[in-house]
Design an enzyme around this catalytic site. Structure first.
Site, PDB file in Angstrom:
ATOM      1  N   GLU A  67       0.821  -1.197   0.000  1.00 37.57           N
ATOM      2  CA  GLU A  67       0.000   0.000   0.000  1.00 37.57           C
ATOM      3  C   GLU A  67       0.861   1.255   0.000  1.00 37.57           C
ATOM      4  OE1 GLU A  67      -3.809  -1.645   2.636  1.00 37.57           O
ATOM      5  OE2 GLU A  67      -2.438  -0.154   3.471  1.00 37.57           O
ATOM      6  N   CYS A  68       0.538   2.187  -0.865  1.00 38.09           N
ATOM      7  CA  CYS A  68       1.095   3.530  -0.847  1.00 38.09           C
ATOM      8  C   CYS A  68       2.619   3.497  -0.815  1.00 38.09           C
ATOM      9  CB  CYS A  68       0.519   4.317   0.329  1.00 38.09           C
ATOM     10  SG  CYS A  68       0.634   6.103   0.139  1.00 38.09           S
ATOM     11  N   GLY A  69       3.256   3.756   0.315  1.00 41.33           N
ATOM     12  CA  GLY A  69       4.711   3.716   0.386  1.00 41.33           C
ATOM     13  C   GLY A  69       5.278   2.361   0.031  1.00 41.33           C
TER      14      GLY A  69
END
Length: 469
Positions: A348-350
């Site tokens: 997720e994301c990072g």
């Protein structure tokens, strides 16, 4: 069954009005008095719960009616708030910290998923933090407005008390008298202007607890201050007045009885300064399904832990540690090789950025990452696709799981964010394609709370079982 949990929700009229300072100070002061304090954060934020956990040493969980649904939100509060801490005595007491302004919810035009929504769904007494910087009598109509706003709908505000923030001790008594004379709420005390104890921020919110010099010393000082300026006994009585919470069953679990098919599944979870945006309930749900969580650090460890059946790479600040992540070549190569060999992964994301070819920092410098996925991430001019979304149209590890509630909040972006799902903003016609989804991978910018759709967690572990076999 009904669970009795003394509890308070700390709210304010806007962000930056003192909710975190008041919440952390109350948690510290109540801990010093011997209470078993548990903390909760309304909304999807990761950083405030980190202050609760890492700086104050108490368990902290997110309560979000959009991500989890109101029933699951009540279940989380009942189960986590009533849990006994090993080796501790004293009465349990929960402090819920609000998000943004009290009535600010979906789309900037609704109270759904607001702090008010959480207070109403959990029937929790609200203590409203009123920022008095540059004001005195004007605070009275300000508070009156928040008390009266829902009366037009024959509803109640839920606000049962007030704390005054950034007010001088000399002025406090007169303002308190005026508020209590002209409104229906009691003023429980004040927080003086404590500029030297304030917390610095960056683009995604407060700086992390580990970055704040002498954070535990500062929070102890805030707690000691509130012991002198706040009616803690009165707030405890208000917390004790909260009604019981109805729960689905006796077990503090989303999955009563572990599913034997997932027992002994080893899930590596990236946890360090670069990857720290983690919903504790997500890890707990994986454990309740039978998985063993094995923490590892992409910053410090040279290789993945042995005998993993899957990995999770949640969000954080990989861009702030891009040099160090890039320099850890053996870890990057190990992750890439494992994923190319079919190890199931959620990123997720990072974590999604880390799997791409590179991160370009704010100066434009190129930092090689795992290169399992094409593309690179880069700093954009502002927050990208900020807020809640509903994901639809895609599969999770090859399984149909239905719609998924999620949220995005990131300043970094990528030219290759995937097209497996359609993300739609609530109360809006805006939508876009996102996420990369295969039989062994779910990756993209949206953050998911498994309590909102438990099939996501199950599909991941099923993929891990298939890989092991």
């Amino acid at each position: 069954m009904t669970v009795q949990i003394p509890r308070l929700l700390i709210a304010a009229g806007r962000s930056g009005a003192g909710k975190t300072m008041a919440s952390c100070g109350l948690i510290q002061a109540l801990k010093e008095r011997g209470h078993q304090v548990s903390a909760f954060k309304c909304g999807p934020d990761y950083i405030d719960p980190m202050f609760h956990r890492e700086a104050l040493g108490v368990a902290s969980y997110n309560l979000d009616s959009f991500l989890c649904g109101k029933e699951n939100m009540r279940e989380i509060l009942a189960c986590r708030g009533a849990a006994k801490k090993t080796g501790e005595s004293g009465e349990p007491l929960a402090i819920l910290e609000g998000v943004m302004g009290y009535y600010d919810g979906l789309g900037g035009c609704s109270v759904q998923a607001s702090t008010y929504d959480a207070a109403e769904a959990t029937d929790t007494p609200v203590v409203f933090v009123a920022d008095c910087k540059g004001a005195s009598v004007s605070v009275v109509p300000y508070i009156k407005g928040f008390l009266a706003y829902k009366e037009e709908e024959r509803a109640q505000s839920g606000i049962r008390g007030v704390l005054l923030n950034r007010i001088s001790p000399m002025l406090y008594g007169r303002v308190k008298e005026r508020i209590e004379k002209e409104t229906s709420v009691k003023v429980y005390g004040y927080l003086p202007d404590m500029e030297e104890l304030s917390f610095e921020s960056r683009y995604l919110g407060l700086k992390l607890p580990g970055e704040v010099h002498d954070i535990q010393k500062k929070l102890k000082a805030v707690g000691a201050c509130l012991e002198k300026t706040v009616d803690l006994d009165g707030l405890v009585r208000l917390a004790q007045s909260a009604p019981g919470i109805e729960t689905a069953g006796e077990e503090a679990s989303f999955f009563p009885g572990k599913r034997s098919g997932f027992n002994r599944i080893r899930i590596g979870a990236a946890k360090d300064q670069a990857f720290c945006f983690i919903y504790e309930d997500n890890l707990r749900i994986l454990r309740e399904l039978g998985a063993e969580i094995v923490p590892f650090s992409p910053l410090e460890d040279k290789r993945l832990p042995d005998n993993l059946d899957g990995i999770v790479l949640y969000g954080g600040y990989p861009e702030l540690f891009a040099d160090k992540l890039s320099a850890n070549i053996s870890m990057r190569e190990d992750i890439k090789a494992a994923l190319e060999n079919g190890l199931p992964c959620m990123a997720e994301c990072g974590g999604f950025q880390y799997l791409q070819e590179a991160i370009r920092d704010e100066k434009g410098n190129y930092h090689p990452m795992c290169a399992f996925l094409p593309g690179e991430s880069f700093l954009s001019s502002g927050p990208r696709r900020f807020g809640y979304v509903t994901l639809s149209g895609g599969k999770v590890f090859g399984k149909e799981v239905g719609e998924i509630s999620a949220h995005e909040f990131h300043y970094y972006d990528s030219g290759q964010c995937g097209e497996a799902f359609t993300a739609k903003k609530p109360l809006s016609n805006r939508s876009w394609k996102c996420m990369i989804s295969t039989e062994t991978l779910l990756a993209g910018y949206p953050h998911i709370h498994y309590a909102g759709n438990r099939k996501v967690a199950e599909a991941f572990l099923e993929a891990c079982v298939w890989k092991r076999n």
